[in-house]
Design an enzyme around this catalytic site. Sequence first.
Site, PDB file in Angstrom:
ATOM      1  N   THR A 132       0.824  -1.215   0.000  1.00  0.00           N
ATOM      2  CA  THR A 132       0.000   0.000   0.000  1.00  0.00           C
ATOM      3  C   THR A 132       0.856   1.262   0.000  1.00  0.00           C
ATOM      4  OG1 THR A 132      -0.128  -0.255   2.387  1.00  0.00           O
ATOM      5  CG2 THR A 132      -2.008  -1.008   1.125  1.00  0.00           C
TER       6      THR A 132
ATOM      7  N   HIS B  72       6.279   0.123   7.589  1.00  0.00           N
ATOM      8  CA  HIS B  72       6.382   1.009   8.744  1.00  0.00           C
ATOM      9  C   HIS B  72       6.441   0.168  10.022  1.00  0.00           C
ATOM     10  CE1 HIS B  72       2.091   0.279   9.334  1.00  0.00           C
ATOM     11  NE2 HIS B  72       1.911   0.579   8.067  1.00  0.00           N
TER      12      HIS B  72
ATOM     13  N   HIS C 203       4.447  -2.942  10.751  1.00  0.00           N
ATOM     14  CA  HIS C 203       4.766  -4.232  10.129  1.00  0.00           C
ATOM     15  C   HIS C 203       5.798  -5.022  10.918  1.00  0.00           C
ATOM     16  CE1 HIS C 203       3.340  -2.054   6.389  1.00  0.00           C
ATOM     17  NE2 HIS C 203       2.615  -3.157   6.366  1.00  0.00           N
TER      18      HIS C 203
ATOM     19  N   LYS D 108     -11.220  -1.555   7.486  1.00  0.00           N
ATOM     20  CA  LYS D 108     -11.443  -0.307   6.753  1.00  0.00           C
ATOM     21  C   LYS D 108     -12.951  -0.047   6.695  1.00  0.00           C
ATOM     22  CE  LYS D 108      -7.245   0.691   5.195  1.00  0.00           C
ATOM     23  NZ  LYS D 108      -6.576  -0.060   6.275  1.00  0.00           N
TER      24      LYS D 108
ATOM     25  N   ARG E 194     -11.513   1.634  -0.633  1.00  0.00           N
ATOM     26  CA  ARG E 194     -10.246   2.320  -0.868  1.00  0.00           C
ATOM     27  C   ARG E 194     -10.039   2.621  -2.347  1.00  0.00           C
ATOM     28  NH1 ARG E 194      -5.682  -0.550   2.566  1.00  0.00           N
ATOM     29  NH2 ARG E 194      -6.356  -2.412   1.511  1.00  0.00           N
TER      30      ARG E 194
ATOM     31  N   GLN F 185      -6.732 -13.706  -1.376  1.00  0.00           N
ATOM     32  CA  GLN F 185      -5.745 -14.067  -0.356  1.00  0.00           C
ATOM     33  C   GLN F 185      -5.855 -15.553  -0.009  1.00  0.00           C
ATOM     34  OE1 GLN F 185      -5.254 -11.353   2.925  1.00  0.00           O
ATOM     35  NE2 GLN F 185      -4.507 -12.952   4.283  1.00  0.00           N
TER      36      GLN F 185
ATOM     37  N   ASP G 199      -6.264  -9.041  12.798  1.00  0.00           N
ATOM     38  CA  ASP G 199      -7.296  -8.593  11.864  1.00  0.00           C
ATOM     39  C   ASP G 199      -7.325  -9.469  10.604  1.00  0.00           C
ATOM     40  OD1 ASP G 199      -4.766  -7.645  11.196  1.00  0.00           O
ATOM     41  OD2 ASP G 199      -5.557  -5.944  10.083  1.00  0.00           O
TER      42      ASP G 199
ATOM     43  N   LYS H 243      -3.150   5.240  18.771  1.00  0.00           N
ATOM     44  CA  LYS H 243      -2.736   4.255  17.779  1.00  0.00           C
ATOM     45  C   LYS H 243      -1.211   4.086  17.750  1.00  0.00           C
ATOM     46  CE  LYS H 243      -4.163   2.763  13.258  1.00  0.00           C
ATOM     47  NZ  LYS H 243      -4.415   3.116  11.898  1.00  0.00           N
TER      48      LYS H 243
ATOM     49  N   LYS I 277       1.963   5.809  14.980  1.00  0.00           N
ATOM     50  CA  LYS I 277       1.655   7.081  14.329  1.00  0.00           C
ATOM     51  C   LYS I 277       2.092   8.223  15.236  1.00  0.00           C
ATOM     52  CE  LYS I 277      -0.727   5.656  10.735  1.00  0.00           C
ATOM     53  NZ  LYS I 277      -1.163   5.916   9.477  1.00  0.00           N
ATOM     54  N   THR I 278       2.678   9.226  14.662  1.00  0.00           N
ATOM     55  CA  THR I 278       2.944  10.438  15.412  1.00  0.00           C
ATOM     56  C   THR I 278       2.237  11.563  14.680  1.00  0.00           C
ATOM     57  OG1 THR I 278       4.914  10.981  14.149  1.00  0.00           O
ATOM     58  CG2 THR I 278       5.212   9.591  16.079  1.00  0.00           C
TER      59      THR I 278
END
Length: 427
Positions: A38, A43, A46, A80, A84, A173, A194, A229, A232-233
């Site tokens: 994606t 990041h 992962h 989601k 998308r 998948q 998930d 979360k 994330k910053t």
Amino acid sequence: MNFIEELRWRGMLHDIMPGTEEQLNKQMTAGYIGFDPTADSLHVGHLTQIMTLIHFQRAGHKPVALVGGATGMVGDPSGKSAERNLLSEEILSHHVQCLEAQLKKFLDFDCGANSALMVNNYDWFKEFNFLDFIRDVGKHITVNYMMAKDSVRKRLEGEAGMSFTEFSYQLVQGYDFYYLWKERNCQVQMGGSDQWGNIVTGTELIRRKGGASAFAITTQLIKKADGTKFGKTESGAIWLDPAKTSPYKFYQFWINTSDDDAQSWIRIFTLKSKEEIEALEQEHALAPHLRILQKALANEITVRVHSKEALQMAIKTSDFLFGNGSLEFLKSLSDTEILDVFDGVPQFKIAKAELIVGIHATDLLAEKAGVFTSKGEARKMIQGGGVSINKEKLSDANQIFDVNQLINDQYLVVQKGKKNYFLLIIV
RNA sequence: GGGGGGAUUCCAGAGCGGUCAAAUGGGACGGACUGUAAAUCCGUUACUUCGGUUUCGAAGGUUCGAAUCCUUCUCCCCCCA
């Protein structure tokens, strides 16, 4: 200690399909985790999956990293709330290449029988035509079954709806798993919690179409103690690509974890043994302000993701920016070293002519450099005691700066608050 | 197609002719404290040459004076067909 026990004591295990542990204890087994392209980099989110594969290999099994060149074209609806946007083929193939290069660093691809393997599901999907797919794969799974999945049901209940494309994702998948099972004898699929629904569609397909059982393991989603979360910053995600998130920022991300989070994360993101971790925890409890856990965590991950050298630079930079950072230290550095220290810090170029005549602090910071968006803001911040230039707090918003204040004849170091640095380069 | 409600500064949300650069809460940022933490307390949060200047979906209008009243337009939401 076997693989499952390892995941369990580290607090990584979320769910496991019956029979999985027996299979892993019986023989060397191949297991895979998929990464969808994606973005052009992985990041920190992962990293759990990467660590899972590393443990899998250390336990003597064969890890398979799958890059989703095909699944990325469809879009995983899991988690989601809305459909998308599709990415173009060129962008996706670029992403795939980036992810493959990153994943290669973490696993051993040359250690005999349990060498890691890298695959791209686009390779077996590009020739698979639609009719063949719906006959050979779609026939084995009922729509009723597919609709019962959480990822689908939530979208059907909501307002947003769901395209046929994303609805089909689990089949795509699922077929990956079937293909790897059939062609590569891959019996286990792992993933974040998930992914349970998608993984189970795969084992179901293997059961119905292949008449065999396959296994599944999911890992805990990483949570932060304060409920926000993970990964994330304010400035966005923490990427593994040093061009997107500098090693210094990456290191800082881990250094800044809370005590609670550090305790659980050191188990997940480092390979330290239980004894080592418990010893560190005791040490930490005696002197919490030294943040021994955070440092151990940050050191090990930074080396794994970047390098020893990058870690050294990150530590050096941190020491300067937060600790005993003195102007003398900075003056002792060469130009390239200064640029290294301030790598990843916003930089602004200013014409030397402005400095020769002298310039007001507010004009310098708001007009010539983008430290502040307006002069009023700069003035208020200076009056509030929140701005330093060259490590010295500004007391007067009208203070004049000229070439005499420059470090190495071309730099000014600006601080907004304690943490926010800016480098002004005078050219 | 018919009827109703709404659009306010980063967000939520007050204000309904002058005392409004606009309450309050959240967020963000800064200061103190500290462990580059958490909590807490304090300050700032349109621009400014500090005289003022431009803001309340857009454009016009009424008025000495409008975020507040009128007209048109744009967009959003709800209800009935």
